[in-house]
Write an enzyme that holds these catalytic residues in place. Structure first.
Site, short mmCIF file in Angstrom:
data_model
loop_
_atom_site.label_atom_id
_atom_site.label_comp_id
_atom_site.label_asym_id
_atom_site.label_seq_id
_atom_site.Cartn_x
_atom_site.Cartn_y
_atom_site.Cartn_z
N TYR A 189 -2.37 0.83 -4.35
CA TYR A 189 -1.55 0.02 -3.44
C TYR A 189 -1.47 -1.38 -4.02
O TYR A 189 -2.49 -1.98 -4.38
CB TYR A 189 -2.20 -0.05 -2.04
CG TYR A 189 -1.53 -1.07 -1.15
CD1 TYR A 189 -0.54 -0.69 -0.26
CD2 TYR A 189 -1.84 -2.43 -1.25
CE1 TYR A 189 0.13 -1.63 0.52
CE2 TYR A 189 -1.19 -3.37 -0.47
CZ TYR A 189 -0.21 -2.96 0.40
OH TYR A 189 0.46 -3.88 1.16
N GLU A 226 6.05 -4.47 -1.26
CA GLU A 226 4.91 -3.55 -1.31
C GLU A 226 5.26 -2.33 -2.16
O GLU A 226 6.37 -1.80 -2.07
CB GLU A 226 4.62 -3.12 0.14
CG GLU A 226 3.38 -2.31 0.33
CD GLU A 226 3.21 -1.94 1.81
OE1 GLU A 226 2.65 -2.75 2.56
OE2 GLU A 226 3.66 -0.85 2.20
#
Ligand code: GDP
Ligand code: MN
Length: 379
Positions: A101, A189
């Site tokens: 991530y 993101e």
């Protein structure tokens, strides 16, 4: 403002962040054609403005033609968190060995952009934050100098052992930071960022949100806008000179001034209720605004009572009262309304409202209590 995954990845690609080959599709036939071009296996991915699509069944791997048609049929038209899937992304399936991530957002505590990175990729970051917060590395970025190359490498060293990947990662993180700054994003993101089977980094998902207040100088981003139903209402309100934000409660609020609107939401909460919205009708005494505002509130089926809270200054309470009267005349209002008027011409305003059956009260606290009580009695 939010955009879809396919749009975020187009922006990433413009900045040379590696993404898979993919084609946006609106029908099963489109998906079949796309798969012919890309070659099987492919991944069919729902394009909705919500996360957690994988978990909801909105991301499916197809190895054969049959699986492909099944996946497209299942996902198109599917409901994910209240959004109907009208478009899917057909992407060349990527084999990978690891998921990570990475994300950039604004941290209000440090008043800075913060880079978040975690080896716990592929699951929603909110879950990692709850169950294993130490697994998220945070790097505060100095706004004056931006993300420095050494800092990008520092982040990469947290995620990767292999020096080749550290270099690739650092380069990718600098690009992601540039994307974030250039577009006035509030979120950029990649989850998951993967190490592909051939040992390179690739963004398999992309999510971007933007600061609405910067859209005036982001025409390319603004063109990507596909407003949700709630956003449509908010945009419409803005055009009428109202500041409106929809919330999930059942007490509609009509207030003049942003500060008072915040205080009104607070007091409803203090008395145990839930506001249905933030609504600032602004500082003018235009009765039409009251009518527009009432229309907005009544369009929300969750609203079971309305609390009108006006502090008269430049806004005169008698003008607001006149607006309320015309709203009552023009519209079929069958939910209870409580009104608190205070300040300029409050007495005159209350006098005007006497001929209606509206409940009037003297203080904000009483208004909140009454609104909550009335909402609980409305079916
Ligand atoms: P989200 O659930 O809305 O975040 O959607 P994602 O785009 O992140 O997809 C969910 C999961 O599907 C990812 O975490 C991956 O594990 C998996 N996935 C997505 N694309 C591919 C792909 O090309 N190949 C493989 N093997 N898995 C994929
Ligand atoms: Mn994802």
């Amino acid at each position: 403002m939010k955009i879809h995954e396919y749009q975020a990845k187009q922006i990433f690609a413009d900045y040379e962040i590696p993404v898979s080959d993919e084609i946006l599709c609106q029908s099963v036939e489109d998906v079949e054609k796309a798969a012919d071009k890309l070659g099987l296996p492919v991944v069919v991915k729902a394009q909705v403005l919500a996360g957690g699509r994988g978990k909801a069944g909105g991301v499916k791997l197809a190895k054969t033609k049959e699986e492909l048609v099944d996946a497209a049929n299942q996902i198109l038209g599917m409901d994910i968190k209240g959004y109907t899937v009208e478009k899917v992304l057909t992407a060349k399936a990527i084999s990978f060995t690891d998921e990570f991530y990475v994300g950039l957002t604004i941290d209000r505590n440090t008043k800075s952009v913060v880079f978040m990175a975690s080896a716990e990729g592929g699951v929603e970051i909110e879950e990692v934050a709850k169950d294993n917060p130490d697994a998220i590395h945070k790097f505060v970025i100095d706004a004056e100098i931006g993300l420095m190359p050494f800092q990008a490498r520092q982040i990469a060293f947290k995620l990767f052992d292999d020096i080749k990947l550290v270099r690739q990662g650092a380069d990718l993180f600098e690009k992601l930071y540039r994307v974030f700054m250039d577009t006035d994003a509030s979120l950029a993101e990649i989850n998951p960022l993967v190490i592909t089977a051939d040992g390179n980094l690739m963004a398999l998902d992309g999510k971007m949100n933007f600061d609405d207040n910067a859209l005036f100088r982001q025409s390319e981003i603004l063109e990507m806008r596909e407003p949700t139903e709630d956003e449509k209402t908010e945009i419409e309100a803005k055009e009428k000179g109202l500041s409106f934000i929809k919330l999930d409660g059942n007490i509609g609020c009509m207030v003049n001034g942003a500060g008072l609107a915040m205080a009104t939401m607070d007091i409803i909460k203090i008395y145990g209720g839930e506001p249905a919205n933030f609504l600032d009708i602004g500082g003018s005494s235009n009765p039409q605004k009251v009518i527009d505002a009432m229309n907005l509130l009544l369009a929300d089926k969750n609203v079971k009572a309305v609390m009108i809270n006006i502090f008269g200054g430049i806004t005169r309470c008698d003008d607001v009262a006149k607006g309320i009267i015309s709203a009552l005349e023009q519209m079929n209002i069958n939910i209870p309304i409580v009104v608190r008027l205070s300040g300029t011409n409050a007495a005159e305003g209350l006098e005007i409202l006497k001929k209606t059956n509206l409940v009037t009260v003297a203080s904000m606290g009483e208004a909140a209590e009454k609104a909550i009580e009335m909402a609980s009695q409305t079916v």
